[in-house]
Design an enzyme around this catalytic site. Sequence first.
Site, PDB file in Angstrom:
ATOM      1  N   ASP A 241      38.697   2.392 -36.193  1.00 15.61           N
ATOM      2  CA  ASP A 241      37.470   3.190 -36.362  1.00 15.61           C
ATOM      3  C   ASP A 241      37.707   4.589 -35.801  1.00 15.61           C
ATOM      4  O   ASP A 241      38.080   4.726 -34.635  1.00 15.61           O
ATOM      5  CB  ASP A 241      36.305   2.516 -35.613  1.00 15.61           C
ATOM      6  CG  ASP A 241      36.005   1.141 -36.190  1.00 15.61           C
ATOM      7  OD1 ASP A 241      35.626   1.058 -37.370  1.00 15.61           O
ATOM      8  OD2 ASP A 241      36.178   0.139 -35.461  1.00 15.61           O
TER       9      ASP A 241
ATOM     10  N   LYS B 287      32.504  11.788 -34.523  1.00 14.79           N
ATOM     11  CA  LYS B 287      31.860  12.815 -33.695  1.00 14.79           C
ATOM     12  C   LYS B 287      32.579  12.971 -32.362  1.00 14.79           C
ATOM     13  O   LYS B 287      32.944  11.970 -31.739  1.00 14.79           O
ATOM     14  CB  LYS B 287      30.409  12.418 -33.418  1.00 14.79           C
ATOM     15  CG  LYS B 287      29.533  12.469 -34.642  1.00 14.79           C
ATOM     16  CD  LYS B 287      28.099  12.210 -34.267  1.00 14.79           C
ATOM     17  CE  LYS B 287      27.245  12.121 -35.507  1.00 14.79           C
ATOM     18  NZ  LYS B 287      26.046  11.338 -35.313  1.00 14.79           N
TER      19      LYS B 287
ATOM     20  N   THR C 260      46.126  -0.734 -49.151  1.00 10.91           N
ATOM     21  CA  THR C 260      44.815  -1.377 -49.338  1.00 10.91           C
ATOM     22  C   THR C 260      44.073  -0.705 -50.484  1.00 10.91           C
ATOM     23  O   THR C 260      44.376   0.423 -50.860  1.00 10.91           O
ATOM     24  CB  THR C 260      43.954  -1.270 -48.061  1.00 10.91           C
ATOM     25  OG1 THR C 260      43.694   0.104 -47.827  1.00 10.91           O
ATOM     26  CG2 THR C 260      44.637  -1.875 -46.861  1.00 10.91           C
ATOM     27  N   LYS C 261      43.061  -1.431 -50.991  1.00 13.34           N
ATOM     28  CA  LYS C 261      42.252  -0.920 -52.093  1.00 13.34           C
ATOM     29  C   LYS C 261      41.606   0.399 -51.674  1.00 13.34           C
ATOM     30  O   LYS C 261      41.625   1.397 -52.386  1.00 13.34           O
ATOM     31  CB  LYS C 261      41.147  -1.950 -52.393  1.00 13.34           C
ATOM     32  CG  LYS C 261      40.900  -2.160 -53.866  1.00 13.34           C
ATOM     33  CD  LYS C 261      39.523  -2.719 -54.086  1.00 13.34           C
ATOM     34  CE  LYS C 261      39.511  -4.186 -54.355  1.00 13.34           C
ATOM     35  NZ  LYS C 261      38.215  -4.793 -54.442  1.00 13.34           N
TER      36      LYS C 261
HETATM   37  C1  LIG Z   1      37.874   0.691 -39.892  1.00 15.66           C
HETATM   38  S1  LIG Z   1      38.162  -1.036 -39.695  1.00 15.66           S
HETATM   39  C2  LIG Z   1      39.795  -1.258 -40.387  1.00 15.66           C
HETATM   40  C3  LIG Z   1      40.078  -2.672 -40.753  1.00 15.66           C
HETATM   41  C4  LIG Z   1      41.480  -2.969 -41.325  1.00 15.66           C
HETATM   42  N1  LIG Z   1      42.523  -2.719 -40.360  1.00 15.66           N
HETATM   43  C5  LIG Z   1      41.737  -2.197 -42.619  1.00 15.66           C
HETATM   44  O1  LIG Z   1      42.648  -1.362 -42.622  1.00 15.66           O
HETATM   45  O2  LIG Z   1      41.028  -2.429 -43.612  1.00 15.66           O
HETATM   46  C6  LIG Z   1      38.466  -1.207 -37.940  1.00 15.66           C
HETATM   47  C7  LIG Z   1      38.344  -2.654 -37.459  1.00 15.66           C
HETATM   48  O3  LIG Z   1      38.711  -2.736 -36.086  1.00 15.66           O
HETATM   49  C8  LIG Z   1      37.860  -3.686 -35.448  1.00 15.66           C
HETATM   50  N2  LIG Z   1      37.885  -3.376 -34.003  1.00 15.66           N
HETATM   51  C9  LIG Z   1      37.465  -2.242 -33.398  1.00 15.66           C
HETATM   52  N3  LIG Z   1      37.690  -2.285 -32.092  1.00 15.66           N
HETATM   53  C10 LIG Z   1      38.278  -3.505 -31.839  1.00 15.66           C
HETATM   54  C11 LIG Z   1      38.746  -4.134 -30.671  1.00 15.66           C
HETATM   55  N4  LIG Z   1      38.656  -3.542 -29.475  1.00 15.66           N
HETATM   56  N5  LIG Z   1      39.278  -5.363 -30.766  1.00 15.66           N
HETATM   57  C12 LIG Z   1      39.364  -5.984 -31.983  1.00 15.66           C
HETATM   58  N6  LIG Z   1      38.945  -5.427 -33.141  1.00 15.66           N
HETATM   59  C13 LIG Z   1      38.407  -4.202 -33.061  1.00 15.66           C
HETATM   60  C14 LIG Z   1      36.525  -3.477 -36.124  1.00 15.66           C
HETATM   61  O4  LIG Z   1      35.680  -4.606 -35.994  1.00 15.66           O
HETATM   62  C15 LIG Z   1      36.935  -3.217 -37.575  1.00 15.66           C
HETATM   63  O5  LIG Z   1      36.992  -4.412 -38.320  1.00 15.66           O
END
Ligand SMILES: C[S@@+](CC[C@H](N)C(=O)[O-])C[C@H]1O[C@@H](n2cnc3c(N)ncnc32)[C@H](O)[C@@H]1O
Length: 241
Positions: A146, A150, A219-220
């Site tokens: 993520d 901001k 990825t898609k």
């Molecule tokens: C933007 S998504 C990307 C998901 C995947 N890696 C992709 O490329 O499609 C980021 C993911 O990281 C997970 N996430 C964020 N902080 C995390 C943490 N501290 N431990 C485990 N998962 C975490 C979120 O729940 C989310 O599913």
Amino acid sequence: MTERTHKTIEQAEQEGKYIRKVRSFVKREGRLTNAQARALEEHWSTMGLNHSDGVIDAGVLFNNNNPVVLEIGFGMGKSLVEMAKNSPELNYIGVEVHKPGVGACIALAKEQEVDNLKVYEHDAIEVLADCIPDASLTTVQLFFPDPWHKKKHHKRRIVSLEFVENIRQKLKVGGVFHMATDWENYAECMLEDMNNSQGYQNLSETNDYVPRPDSRPLTKFENRGQNLGHGVWDLQFKRID
Ligand SMILES: C[S@@+](CC[C@H](N)C(=O)[O-])C[C@H]1O[C@@H](n2cnc3c(N)ncnc32)[C@H](O)[C@@H]1O
């Protein structure tokens, strides 16, 4: 912080548990589909790992001594399952906080008959601190964390100097930390933290980013971004001491 929370954190820290104060995620209690709920119920006992069980021995868990790859924040698990299927000679551990994602990942792994993968539904920072032995991983992957766009939210980004140092401790010497992001400012911050951290060697020929390795499935979402002209930055650093 309330007094009650403060006491809880202090108690936990006294017991030697790592407690994190700023998290990189906001827990979304999305609804589970029937298939995700069924996958969690039927297969958690064989595929799920519990933070409360403490330090793991991957050799015992997987019943072999294959190298271990840890993926942080695998989302719905599509690329993680694909990688595990493509590399049966490796053991994969995925860590994700979003329950529907964990259920989807288990369901897909079962459908694809992937048995070299286990998953935590927990904060990866706490899993790293409490469950993963030092110098035990051959690869750590962090794909599209993520970005917390901001500036006032940048403190929530999972990548920090402290984080990359923790990852180095968990990698074997020679092991690789692989990150990817589609947010240029985050890529620059990742590079800065890696350059400021001791004990890593950048695998980029240009001393910054690497082309997407074939091992990381496109990825898609990434495909669509590329068609729209968005960039993706991959970073790969090797632990050298
Ligand atoms: C933007 S998504 C990307 C998901 C995947 N890696 C992709 O490329 O499609 C980021 C993911 O990281 C997970 N996430 C964020 N902080 C995390 C943490 N501290 N431990 C485990 N998962 C975490 C979120 O729940 C989310 O599913």
